[in-house]
Every structure is written in C-alpha cells, then in structure tokens.
Design a protein around this motif. Structure first.
Motif, mmCIF file in Angstrom:
data_model
loop_
_atom_site.group_PDB
_atom_site.id
_atom_site.type_symbol
_atom_site.label_atom_id
_atom_site.label_comp_id
_atom_site.label_asym_id
_atom_site.label_seq_id
_atom_site.Cartn_x
_atom_site.Cartn_y
_atom_site.Cartn_z
ATOM 1 N N ALA A 18 10.935 0.360 -18.263
ATOM 2 C CA ALA A 18 10.835 -0.752 -17.316
ATOM 3 C C ALA A 18 12.181 -1.004 -16.659
ATOM 4 O O ALA A 18 13.235 -0.560 -17.139
ATOM 5 C CB ALA A 18 10.350 -2.017 -18.028
ATOM 6 N N SER A 19 12.143 -1.738 -15.545
ATOM 7 C CA SER A 19 13.368 -2.129 -14.855
ATOM 8 C C SER A 19 13.086 -3.347 -13.989
ATOM 9 O O SER A 19 11.931 -3.664 -13.689
ATOM 10 C CB SER A 19 13.907 -0.981 -13.979
ATOM 11 O OG SER A 19 12.968 -0.662 -12.953
ATOM 12 N N LEU A 36 9.372 -3.021 -12.344
ATOM 13 C CA LEU A 36 8.599 -1.791 -12.494
ATOM 14 C C LEU A 36 8.345 -1.518 -13.971
ATOM 15 O O LEU A 36 9.254 -1.639 -14.797
ATOM 16 C CB LEU A 36 9.365 -0.607 -11.879
ATOM 17 C CG LEU A 36 8.714 0.774 -11.939
ATOM 18 C CD1 LEU A 36 7.403 0.797 -11.154
ATOM 19 C CD2 LEU A 36 9.670 1.838 -11.390
ATOM 20 N N ILE A 37 7.108 -1.173 -14.292
ATOM 21 C CA ILE A 37 6.737 -0.683 -15.620
ATOM 22 C C ILE A 37 6.200 0.725 -15.433
ATOM 23 O O ILE A 37 5.348 0.967 -14.558
ATOM 24 C CB ILE A 37 5.671 -1.574 -16.275
ATOM 25 C CG1 ILE A 37 6.165 -3.012 -16.412
ATOM 26 C CG2 ILE A 37 5.282 -1.027 -17.654
ATOM 27 C CD1 ILE A 37 5.097 -3.988 -16.867
ATOM 28 N N TYR A 38 6.662 1.660 -16.251
ATOM 29 C CA TYR A 38 6.312 3.072 -16.068
ATOM 30 C C TYR A 38 5.971 3.718 -17.411
ATOM 31 O O TYR A 38 6.638 3.475 -18.417
ATOM 32 C CB TYR A 38 7.491 3.808 -15.422
ATOM 33 C CG TYR A 38 7.337 5.303 -15.327
ATOM 34 C CD1 TYR A 38 6.481 5.883 -14.398
ATOM 35 C CD2 TYR A 38 8.072 6.138 -16.170
ATOM 36 C CE1 TYR A 38 6.355 7.268 -14.311
ATOM 37 C CE2 TYR A 38 7.965 7.518 -16.088
ATOM 38 C CZ TYR A 38 7.093 8.073 -15.157
ATOM 39 O OH TYR A 38 6.971 9.448 -15.080
ATOM 40 N N SER A 39 4.916 4.524 -17.399
ATOM 41 C CA SER A 39 4.533 5.302 -18.578
ATOM 42 C C SER A 39 4.863 6.771 -18.347
ATOM 43 O O SER A 39 4.625 7.305 -17.249
ATOM 44 C CB SER A 39 3.034 5.141 -18.866
ATOM 45 O OG SER A 39 2.614 6.051 -19.871
ATOM 46 N N ALA A 71 -3.739 4.782 -14.697
ATOM 47 C CA ALA A 71 -2.525 4.357 -13.991
ATOM 48 C C ALA A 71 -1.316 4.867 -14.744
ATOM 49 O O ALA A 71 -1.394 5.198 -15.935
ATOM 50 C CB ALA A 71 -2.470 2.844 -13.861
ATOM 51 N N GLN A 72 -0.191 4.924 -14.035
ATOM 52 C CA GLN A 72 1.044 5.356 -14.686
ATOM 53 C C GLN A 72 2.206 4.401 -14.415
ATOM 54 O O GLN A 72 3.218 4.454 -15.112
ATOM 55 C CB GLN A 72 1.421 6.780 -14.222
ATOM 56 C CG GLN A 72 2.460 7.452 -15.108
ATOM 57 C CD GLN A 72 2.620 8.933 -14.841
ATOM 58 O OE1 GLN A 72 1.859 9.512 -14.050
ATOM 59 N NE2 GLN A 72 3.583 9.562 -15.487
ATOM 60 N N ALA A 73 2.046 3.520 -13.437
ATOM 61 C CA ALA A 73 3.129 2.595 -13.107
ATOM 62 C C ALA A 73 2.557 1.317 -12.504
ATOM 63 O O ALA A 73 1.479 1.310 -11.919
ATOM 64 C CB ALA A 73 4.107 3.241 -12.133
ATOM 65 N N ILE A 74 3.313 0.229 -12.668
ATOM 66 C CA ILE A 74 2.985 -1.052 -12.035
ATOM 67 C C ILE A 74 4.252 -1.562 -11.365
ATOM 68 O O ILE A 74 5.284 -1.724 -12.028
ATOM 69 C CB ILE A 74 2.508 -2.107 -13.051
ATOM 70 C CG1 ILE A 74 1.384 -1.574 -13.934
ATOM 71 C CG2 ILE A 74 2.035 -3.366 -12.310
ATOM 72 C CD1 ILE A 74 1.034 -2.504 -15.099
ATOM 73 N N ILE A 75 4.193 -1.813 -10.060
ATOM 74 C CA ILE A 75 5.308 -2.405 -9.334
ATOM 75 C C ILE A 75 4.945 -3.842 -9.011
ATOM 76 O O ILE A 75 3.835 -4.128 -8.557
ATOM 77 C CB ILE A 75 5.669 -1.595 -8.063
ATOM 78 C CG1 ILE A 75 6.916 -2.199 -7.410
ATOM 79 C CG2 ILE A 75 4.505 -1.478 -7.103
ATOM 80 C CD1 ILE A 75 7.516 -1.323 -6.309
#
Length: 409
Positions: A18-19, A36-39, A71-75
């Motif tokens: 995350a960031s 941002l959350i990323y897998s 899904a792979q990311a959430i902005i």
C-alpha cells in the motif's frame, strides 16, 4: 478464539502492498489525498455499495470491473467525491483506473476505484495523473505504506482506522485486515464510509460475496452518525489466496471461522467509525433484546441511535429515558410500551431507569456518572420473544453543526 489486533494493517496479509501521498486534491501539503492498495497476484474480489439512488462515478466503474469477481489494485482519492459530475465524472473515474493499471502493468479491469469528499465539484484528474508515478513507486509491504494509505482516505476523520485478525485454517495461517474511513454522512444501509479489506485466504467468489454481505449487514449497516446515507460508500474485499489454505468452496467449519473473523473485524471497524462521528465525544451502543424478530430488534435499535434527541441527551449525560421510549414508539414496529425496560451502562456501572414502560426511582448522580463515560450502552428489553440486535451511533454535539456548516471551505 477471534482476537482483534490493532497492529495489523492492510499490508499484513501475504502479498499486499500500500501507499499514500499528497497529489494536490487537498489544499494542505500536509494532508495526503491519494491511496493505493495492491496485491502481488490477482485476487478474488467483491463489494457492497450504498443504496442511495445518487451514486458516485467510482461506484459505477468499480461494479463494472468486478463483474469477473477479480481485482489486483484499488486506487482511492479523498478531497473530492467525483459525484454528480455526469459524463465527466465517469470519464475521470475510468481514467484513474487506466492510469493506475498502466503504471502497475496490470489489466485495467483489475483496478477498482473509490472517491470521497465534496459532491458536485469536478475532479482534478491532472493532479491524480501527476501523482500516480509516486503513488506506485511508494508501494510498500511495511506498516508505513499502510499508514500512509489510511491517512490518504481520511476527510473529517480524526483518527486512522486499521486493524486485523490472524487465525488458522487447514493448518495454514490466514490474515485478514481492513482500513476504513468515515465520520459524517453515516447511516445504516451503508454511509459515507469506505472500507477496504485484504486477506490472503483462498475462497470461492460466491462464498466470499456471501460472507461479505452477511457480515456487512450486522456491522456497517448497523451504524449511524447523522441519518444521512452517502453517495459514495462501499466495502471492498480482496482475497489473494497466498495463505495457501485449501480453497473454501462450501459452508463448512473453515467458512464459518472465516465468517466469524470477518464479522468481528467489520463490527470493530464499524464501532471505530461511529465513535469518530463528526464532533462526537461518545460512542452509543444500543442493544434491543427479547423482540419478536431480528428485523424488529434492529429497527427499534436503529430508531434509538438515530434519534437527535437521544443523541443530544447522551452528549449532555442526561438520563432522559423518555426520549428512548419515544424513539421506539415511532419506529413502526409493533410492541407493548408497558413491557419495556431501559437501562444505561458503561465502565462506571449499570442502572435501570425505566421498568415496564414507567419511571423507577434511580440515583440521578449514579446515572450521570455512567453517562459521562465515552462509551455508553443503552440496554432495552422488549419482553416479547427472544430476538436481539445491536446498533451503534454517537452523541450529537455543537461541533457537528460547526463542521458541516462550512464543510466545502
């Protein structure tokens, strides 16, 4: 035993980063506004959304991208809800996902998007575009990345809201964590709150969706701050399977344990949101027991925690139980007013203030002491059947009006 761990964050489950940065949506350079959350791998994913007929553009785009349940990311951006902006809003929500997908080198449909902030103001997409390289570059599995992401989704929140749970399934350690925001425009059936849940469990898309909906119904859908249901709220969950447990495909003991953990976490986060209501000084927890049905108990309890008069009385530490009976009476639930008992409780003790719908002699000083605490329980016995439900809210203070009187400024 399910135990909440406040030291866990959305990057605690295996494979998540995350960031959070300041990109310029908010005026203050000290306030982060893009997260941002990323897998590391594509995750089984689903969401639950506001029931408000007016919905933010990010919800429309996120729903479309979750048709394949992956899904792979959430902005996420704060400072602007990107709502009521017509085609411009949809275009910019889509552009957020495209820009993020390109920077991450993943599929556009695998990026979900969420926004929170002022309604009806065009979104500064150029600020987001310019910020995405730094946002992606700052991705980290460390706690700092998660904290920055959590700060970047806050609006009028006064505290960050993150927590998690670890447990074992099939001999494998599973981690479940969430970060959330919400302080105003909070009301059952979702509210101006966002919650993002990450987990490394392996579970079928159908069961993940069922578990999320069931847990949300007894957590986020049972909180209220001010009776206003927002346009942008959503709960999203990503399960990337990196715990390497045997995939849960049926409602067995493993599923039940996961559901218990998810529900516990969501209730914990819901209470955090309610306690952090705009201007609030107290968390209100209202439990209605011995009602005719769970639906009745929930409706009765919600009627109490959403009552402005009850909320104001709790703020003033006034044991005005008549306002509680009044709120029960206009709930449209059938009950016998002459059977109802009401008590107040907190860390300072418990006191019965109404029995069989009538006043009782109680120690006003003791009641005041109980109500002066920052977490207040309202306990209501309907004496009808055996159903029970609990909802959460907060007191109504002078600061709520101050905050919302000049929100846009």
């Amino acid at each position: 035993m399910i135990k909440i761990d406040e030291n866990l964050t959305v990057t605690s489950p295996a494979g998540f980063k995350a960031s959070g940065i300041h990109c310029g949506l908010k005026k203050s350079l000290l306030k982060k506004d893009l997260a941002l959350i990323y897998s590391d791998v594509v995750a089984t994913s689903c969401g639950v959304y506001t029931k408000n007929k007016v919905k933010g553009a990010p919800l429309t785009v996120t729903k479309q991208h979750l048709i394949n349940k992956k899904a792979q990311a959430i902005i996420i951006n704060s400072g602007n809800a990107n709502t009521c902006n017509g085609d411009d809003g949809l275009s910019k929500a889509n552009k957020m996902t495209r820009l993020c997908a390109k920077a991450l080198n993943i599929k556009n449909d695998d990026v979900l998007v969420a926004s929170t902030g002022v309604i009806g103001v065009p979104l500064n997409i150029d600020a987001i575009k310019d910020g995405i390289p730094q946002l992606v570059g700052n991705l980290s599995e460390d706690i700092e990345g998660a904290k920055n992401a959590s700060m970047a989704i806050m609006t009028t929140d006064t505290i960050q809201k993150q927590a998690g749970i670890t447990f074992e399934i099939s001999g494998k350690k599973v981690t479940l964590a969430a970060m959330a925001k919400g302080s105003g425009m909070i009301h059952p059936n979702m509210a101006t709150m966002l919650s993002f849940i990450t987990t490394d469990i392996s579970i079928s898309p159908t069961l993940l969706k069922e578990a999320l909906k069931e847990s949300v119904n007894v957590s986020y859908n049972r909180i209220s701050v001010d009776g206003d249901s927002s346009t942008n709220d959503m709960v999203l969950i990503m399960a990337n399977g990196l715990a390497s447990n045997e995939t849960i495909t049926e409602k067995n003991n493993d599923y039940n344990l996961f559901l218990e953990a998810l529900t516990s976490l969501n209730i914990y986060m819901s209470k955090k949101i309610a306690k952090d209501g705009e201007g609030a000084t107290k968390l209100i927890e209202c439990t209605v027991k011995n009602a005719n049905s769970i639906d009745d108990a929930e409706t009765l309890s919600k009627s109490v925690v959403t009552s402005s008069l009850v909320k104001a009385a709790i703020f003033g530490s006034d044991a005005n139980w008549g306002r509680i009976l009044c709120a029960l009476g206009y709930s449209n639930v059938d009950f016998d007013p002459e059977k109802v008992d009401v008590s107040f409780a907190s860390t300072a003790g418990e006191i019965l203030v109404c029995q069989n719908g009538a006043s009782v002699n109680f120690d006003e000083a003791k009641a005041k002491e109980i109500l002066l605490q920052d977490e207040i329980k309202i306990l209501i016995d309907m004496k009808l059947a055996s159903s029970e439900a609990t909802t959460w809210g907060c007191d109504l203070t002078y600061d709520y009006v101050r905050i919302n009187g000049d929100y846009r400024s």
